[in-house]
Design a protein around this motif. Sequence first.
Motif, PDB file in Angstrom:
ATOM      1  N   VAL A  60      16.129 -44.718  32.086  1.00 42.54           N
ATOM      2  CA  VAL A  60      17.174 -44.553  31.087  1.00 42.54           C
ATOM      3  C   VAL A  60      16.942 -45.473  29.891  1.00 42.54           C
ATOM      4  N   PHE A  61      16.552 -46.717  30.165  1.00 42.98           N
ATOM      5  CA  PHE A  61      16.466 -47.714  29.092  1.00 42.98           C
ATOM      6  C   PHE A  61      15.567 -48.851  29.541  1.00 42.98           C
ATOM      7  N   ARG A  62      14.811 -49.385  28.590  1.00 42.54           N
ATOM      8  CA  ARG A  62      13.975 -50.566  28.842  1.00 42.54           C
ATOM      9  C   ARG A  62      14.175 -51.564  27.712  1.00 42.54           C
ATOM     10  N   LEU A  63      14.118 -52.840  28.074  1.00 44.21           N
ATOM     11  CA  LEU A  63      14.195 -53.900  27.072  1.00 44.21           C
ATOM     12  C   LEU A  63      13.360 -55.076  27.548  1.00 44.21           C
ATOM     13  N   LYS A  64      12.592 -55.623  26.626  1.00 47.85           N
ATOM     14  CA  LYS A  64      11.777 -56.801  26.943  1.00 47.85           C
ATOM     15  C   LYS A  64      12.122 -57.910  25.952  1.00 47.85           C
ATOM     16  N   ALA A  65      12.589 -59.043  26.474  1.00 39.85           N
ATOM     17  CA  ALA A  65      12.920 -60.197  25.647  1.00 39.85           C
ATOM     18  C   ALA A  65      11.961 -61.330  25.975  1.00 39.85           C
ATOM     19  N   PRO A  66      11.292 -61.915  24.991  1.00 37.74           N
ATOM     20  CA  PRO A  66      10.247 -62.917  25.273  1.00 37.74           C
ATOM     21  C   PRO A  66      10.802 -64.199  25.880  1.00 37.74           C
ATOM     22  N   THR A  67      10.047 -64.725  26.852  1.00 32.01           N
ATOM     23  CA  THR A  67      10.341 -66.046  27.424  1.00 32.01           C
ATOM     24  C   THR A  67       9.246 -67.045  27.070  1.00 32.01           C
ATOM     25  N   LEU A  68       7.986 -66.606  27.069  1.00 30.19           N
ATOM     26  CA  LEU A  68       6.831 -67.425  26.660  1.00 30.19           C
ATOM     27  C   LEU A  68       6.825 -68.775  27.378  1.00 30.19           C
ATOM     28  N   LEU A  69       6.799 -68.704  28.697  1.00 29.30           N
ATOM     29  CA  LEU A  69       6.864 -69.923  29.509  1.00 29.30           C
ATOM     30  C   LEU A  69       5.489 -70.478  29.880  1.00 29.30           C
ATOM     31  N   ALA A  70       4.433 -69.696  29.651  1.00 28.52           N
ATOM     32  CA  ALA A  70       3.122 -70.014  30.215  1.00 28.52           C
ATOM     33  C   ALA A  70       2.625 -71.403  29.829  1.00 28.52           C
ATOM     34  N   ASP A  71       2.845 -71.802  28.595  1.00 24.10           N
ATOM     35  CA  ASP A  71       2.337 -73.099  28.128  1.00 24.10           C
ATOM     36  C   ASP A  71       3.434 -74.156  28.074  1.00 24.10           C
ATOM     37  N   SER A  72       4.518 -73.940  28.807  1.00 21.49           N
ATOM     38  CA  SER A  72       5.677 -74.832  28.709  1.00 21.49           C
ATOM     39  C   SER A  72       6.016 -75.513  30.027  1.00 21.49           C
ATOM     40  N   VAL A  73       5.007 -75.676  30.878  1.00 18.46           N
ATOM     41  CA  VAL A  73       5.204 -76.376  32.149  1.00 18.46           C
ATOM     42  C   VAL A  73       4.731 -77.819  31.976  1.00 18.46           C
ATOM     43  N   ASP A  74       5.631 -78.784  32.218  1.00 12.50           N
ATOM     44  CA  ASP A  74       5.284 -80.193  32.080  1.00 12.50           C
ATOM     45  C   ASP A  74       4.374 -80.648  33.214  1.00 12.50           C
ATOM     46  N   ASP A  75       3.854 -81.866  33.082  1.00 15.78           N
ATOM     47  CA  ASP A  75       2.949 -82.405  34.104  1.00 15.78           C
ATOM     48  C   ASP A  75       3.618 -82.514  35.472  1.00 15.78           C
ATOM     49  N   ASP A  76       4.946 -82.678  35.477  1.00 16.58           N
ATOM     50  CA  ASP A  76       5.650 -82.789  36.757  1.00 16.58           C
ATOM     51  C   ASP A  76       6.087 -81.440  37.313  1.00 16.58           C
ATOM     52  N   GLY A  77       5.666 -80.344  36.637  1.00 15.59           N
ATOM     53  CA  GLY A  77       5.979 -79.012  37.140  1.00 15.59           C
ATOM     54  C   GLY A  77       7.280 -78.423  36.647  1.00 15.59           C
ATOM     55  N   ALA A  78       7.960 -79.112  35.726  1.00 13.68           N
ATOM     56  CA  ALA A  78       9.227 -78.608  35.191  1.00 13.68           C
ATOM     57  C   ALA A  78       8.980 -77.797  33.931  1.00 13.68           C
ATOM     58  N   LEU A  79       9.830 -76.797  33.701  1.00 15.77           N
ATOM     59  CA  LEU A  79       9.809 -76.090  32.435  1.00 15.77           C
ATOM     60  C   LEU A  79      10.475 -76.959  31.375  1.00 15.77           C
TER      61      LEU A  79
END
Length: 327
Positions: free
Chosen positions: A29-48
């Motif tokens: 019926v409907f699709r929507l994609k909203a960007p998160t762009l998390l790939a390069d946003s993980v800190d050294d301690d594993g947190a976003l």
Amino acid sequence: MRLAVLDVGSNAAHLHVVDARPGGPPQSVFRLKAPTLLADSVDDDGALSDDAVDRLVSAVTETVDASRRHAVTDLIPLATATIRDATNVEEIRHRVREAAGIELRSLSGEDEARVTFLAVRRWLDRSAGPVLLLDIGGATAEIAAGTGELPDVAVSLPLGAARITRTMLPCHPARPRDVAAVHRHVLRSVRAHAARVDGYTHKGGFARGDGAARGGGTALDGYARPGGTARPIATSKTFKQLARVAGADGRLTLAGLRDWIPRLAAMRPEERAELPGVAASRSRQLLAGAIIAAAMMEALDITHVDVCPWALREGLLLRRITELSTP
């Protein structure tokens, strides 16, 4: 009934709204994609990072609002491995709950493989016989194999394209030694689990069938299992993009990947984004995806995969339809 799945991953929050009825395929019926762009946003301690969490909350809120506008009665929200494995995952869930009014849930990597396998099986139909499935996500890669609707074997490994890019491919264009190191790492990781799916590759000692006797086919063709010949299938955006770049007609070959890996390594991300079917948000991790795919296929003695358009989201919808139609 109107259902929707919200798949919140490392690149985007994907909403897919369908109309469903027992016994029939879901109708989009409907699709929507909203960007998160998390790939390069993980800190050294594993947190976003804080900025990444802000983007994630905004993307989820936008997609949940859209689901309500489309009168969705049953929303399946899933946070995939990048969020599931973040050390600040509880804070993320709390912020999403406060902003969007939903509870983000997660599956284990093995359960994601099982649900994706269900989607592939429904797409192929049971008559297709045994299936060997490969899937590459942002944080993990999955392998599953079986003869029924659910796999006999499901394996999840920390070999996602975004994770490997972040941790092992710092330069773009990439240095040959980094490409070689990724290949060795993936090959070693997959081979450590290869014995679990040996029965679905020619190493597992299948009796040769007519295809092999004629000298044609691939490493999996002609090696018979009860009920049919194992078929190598791949899912995920990574495999779809690689098939557009290095394959043809929904098929990706190991030879094609080996040819393209040095070419991708010599490109800057913006050059990769000009290739057919490659989104700018995924262009940096395309090289890692190609190396991972090639090493997985090599470790499992697969010379090609057919790319299935259905994956985790479709599997979640199909599973929910079955649950709702079962007394």
